[in-house]
Write a protein that holds these residues in place. Structure first.
Motif, PDB file in Angstrom:
ATOM      1  N   GLY A 286       3.406   0.803   3.006  1.00 28.05           N
ATOM      2  CA  GLY A 286       3.145   0.038   4.217  1.00 28.05           C
ATOM      3  C   GLY A 286       2.763  -1.387   3.891  1.00 28.05           C
ATOM      4  O   GLY A 286       2.196  -1.661   2.829  1.00 28.05           O
ATOM      5  N   CYS A 287       3.086  -2.313   4.809  1.00 34.10           N
ATOM      6  CA  CYS A 287       2.755  -3.719   4.621  1.00 34.10           C
ATOM      7  C   CYS A 287       2.928  -4.431   5.955  1.00 34.10           C
ATOM      8  O   CYS A 287       3.417  -3.851   6.930  1.00 34.10           O
ATOM      9  N   SER A 288       2.532  -5.693   6.004  1.00 34.65           N
ATOM     10  CA  SER A 288       2.731  -6.492   7.208  1.00 34.65           C
ATOM     11  C   SER A 288       4.200  -6.878   7.326  1.00 34.65           C
ATOM     12  O   SER A 288       4.973  -6.784   6.366  1.00 34.65           O
ATOM     13  N   GLU A 289       4.598  -7.349   8.505  1.00 34.16           N
ATOM     14  CA  GLU A 289       5.987  -7.758   8.714  1.00 34.16           C
ATOM     15  C   GLU A 289       6.344  -8.968   7.857  1.00 34.16           C
ATOM     16  O   GLU A 289       7.464  -9.081   7.360  1.00 34.16           O
ATOM     17  N   GLN A 290       5.386  -9.875   7.659  1.00 35.72           N
ATOM     18  CA  GLN A 290       5.646 -11.039   6.815  1.00 35.72           C
ATOM     19  C   GLN A 290       5.864 -10.619   5.362  1.00 35.72           C
ATOM     20  O   GLN A 290       6.763 -11.115   4.683  1.00 35.72           O
ATOM     21  N   GLN A 291       5.035  -9.693   4.884  1.00 34.10           N
ATOM     22  CA  GLN A 291       5.218  -9.196   3.521  1.00 34.10           C
ATOM     23  C   GLN A 291       6.555  -8.469   3.375  1.00 34.10           C
ATOM     24  O   GLN A 291       7.236  -8.589   2.353  1.00 34.10           O
ATOM     25  N   TYR A 292       6.909  -7.700   4.404  1.00 34.60           N
ATOM     26  CA  TYR A 292       8.176  -6.967   4.356  1.00 34.60           C
ATOM     27  C   TYR A 292       9.357  -7.925   4.269  1.00 34.60           C
ATOM     28  O   TYR A 292      10.294  -7.711   3.484  1.00 34.60           O
TER      29      TYR A 292
ATOM     30  N   ARG B   7       0.853  -1.189   0.000  1.00 32.43           N
ATOM     31  CA  ARG B   7       0.000   0.000   0.000  1.00 32.43           C
ATOM     32  C   ARG B   7       0.890   1.241   0.000  1.00 32.43           C
ATOM     33  O   ARG B   7       1.791   1.378   0.835  1.00 32.43           O
TER      34      ARG B   7
ATOM     35  N   ARG C 144      11.303   2.175   4.187  1.00 25.64           N
ATOM     36  CA  ARG C 144       9.946   1.857   3.713  1.00 25.64           C
ATOM     37  C   ARG C 144       9.395   2.973   2.828  1.00 25.64           C
ATOM     38  O   ARG C 144       8.279   3.458   2.995  1.00 25.64           O
TER      39      ARG C 144
ATOM     40  N   ASP D 244     -10.734 -14.532   0.603  1.00 19.77           N
ATOM     41  CA  ASP D 244     -10.343 -14.830   1.982  1.00 19.77           C
ATOM     42  C   ASP D 244     -10.763 -16.249   2.363  1.00 19.77           C
ATOM     43  O   ASP D 244     -10.000 -17.005   2.970  1.00 19.77           O
TER      44      ASP D 244
END
Length: 376
Positions: A138-144, A2, A121, A246
């Motif tokens: 921005g993203c989740s830690e897993q995506q990062y 995002r 980021r 989902d």
């Protein structure tokens, strides 16, 4: 990922997408006019004109390649019969005019015109008025973590419902497939989206209730046809798709996790052309055509690949009519949707579970034929 551009950056990104897609429409018109659909041919034909429109070298090349890719997709769909037979109205309409691109359609960028500052980021991206620096994402830690370790190649700039995204391609190494100790059969259906040979049934009445409610609301709003109704339809247009995606992710994860835990492979039905083969009553047709079964199969396949779980596709013909205990085939074995009762040996089971067991058996046979072709 995002993106969170400020007002000035957002305006520049919007102008960039608008120019790139206007240029893509120009290239598409030239491709259709001269019947030149290859990447290199289109680049030679339109590069000078694209540069004159204000595009830099790399964006101009990517616009030409995007158009070539769109025509390649159209050709593949025609060849696969997805647009109907030769002479059908839908196919004639698709072939009668150049491919068009929306003002805000996605645009690919490579590492020459988009760079990532992962520690901060932020990204730096080419735009019409000059390069935009320090655009936050921005993203989740897993995506990062995945982005840092595996990002490769192009990223697509996407504007969706007023929000900005970068779709980054990550090249994740293959995991060696573990030799399976048997197979977990998966039967895909309408009453139950997925049923395994272990007897687990995923998403029956609950999911169908949500889908039917969405269908009724969509039909009601379409009949009303007022501005407010159309506005609500637009706001809801992706809600059902997000819900289905989902749900499919959850089902796929459970199936792959169970197969990995028990050391088995996964056997799936080959459902190519199911919409053309299956004959249903009118009330069931909308359910069939709105069911994202292909997506569920894709999710299971890629999750299995990432986990090193063996995956085979089997012919689904007569799996619902054959007895998983004695092998007897008869249409009378299945008196209704949920019941299976063998007319030969008397074996009884839920119809979807019985079909999943037949799929598991065919999966084991198919795997043996491929991995052990010379076995006695």
């Amino acid at each position: 990922m995002r993106l969170f551009p400020d007002a000035g950056q957002e305006s520049a990104l919007r102008d960039t997408l608008s120019l790139c897609n206007h240029a893509a429409n120009v290239v598409s018109g030239e491709a259709y006019r001269f019947r030149a659909f290859g990447k290199q041919a289109l680049q030679r034909l339109t590069y000078g004109r694209l540069k004159g429109m204000g595009l830099s070298a790399q964006p101009a090349i990517h616009v030409a390649r995007k158009v070539a890719g769109a025509y390649a997709t159209l050709k593949a769909n025609i060849r696969a019969g997805n647009l109907g037979k030769a002479g059908s109205q839908r196919r004639r309409e698709a072939e009668a005019k150049p491919i068009g691109f929306r003002r805000d359609a996605a645009q690919p960028f490579d590492d020459r015109c988009l760079s990532w500052q992962l520690a901060d980021r932020t990204v730096s991206i080419w735009a019409v008025g000059g390069r935009l620096n320090r655009v936050r994402f921005g993203c989740s830690e897993q995506q990062y973590a995945t982005l840092v370790a595996h990002r490769r190649g192009e990223s697509d700039l996407v504007c969706r419902d007023g929000r900005w995204f970068l779709y980054a391609t990550c090249d994740i190494p293959d995991v060696e497939v573990t030799a399976p100790d048997g197979f977990l059969g998966v039967d895909l259906g309408i009453a139950n989206l997925a049923t395994t040979s272990d007897g687990t049934r995923h998403c029956g009445k609950g999911l169908n209730r949500v889908r039917h409610r969405s269908q009724r609301l969509r039909a009601k709003l379409q009949r009303i046809g007022t501005k407010s109704a159309k506005r609500l339809l637009k706001a809801r247009r992706r809600k059902e798709a997000r819900f289905a995606a989902d749900t499919n992710h959850r089902i796929a994860k459970q199936i792959v996790t169970e197969a990995e835990r028990t050391g088995r492979g996964i056997a799936l039905e080959n459902l190519t052309g199911i919409r053309d083969r299956v004959r249903l009553r009118r009330p069931q047709r909308v359910t069939l055509h709105s069911w994202a079964f292909h997506q569920l199969g894709q999710f299971i396949a890629y999750k299995a690949t990432r986990s090193g779980v063996a995956l085979v596709y089997v012919d689904p013909a007569y799996t619902s009519q054959g007895c998983s205990a004695c092998g007897h085939f008869a249409r009378a074995n299945r008196p209704n949707q949920s019941t299976f009762r063998c007319m030969s040996c008397g074996f009884a089971e839920h119809a979807d579970v019985n079909a999943a067991r037949n799929i598991a058996t065919r999966g084991a046979t198919g795997w043996a034929a491929v991995s052990l072709p010379n076995a006695a």
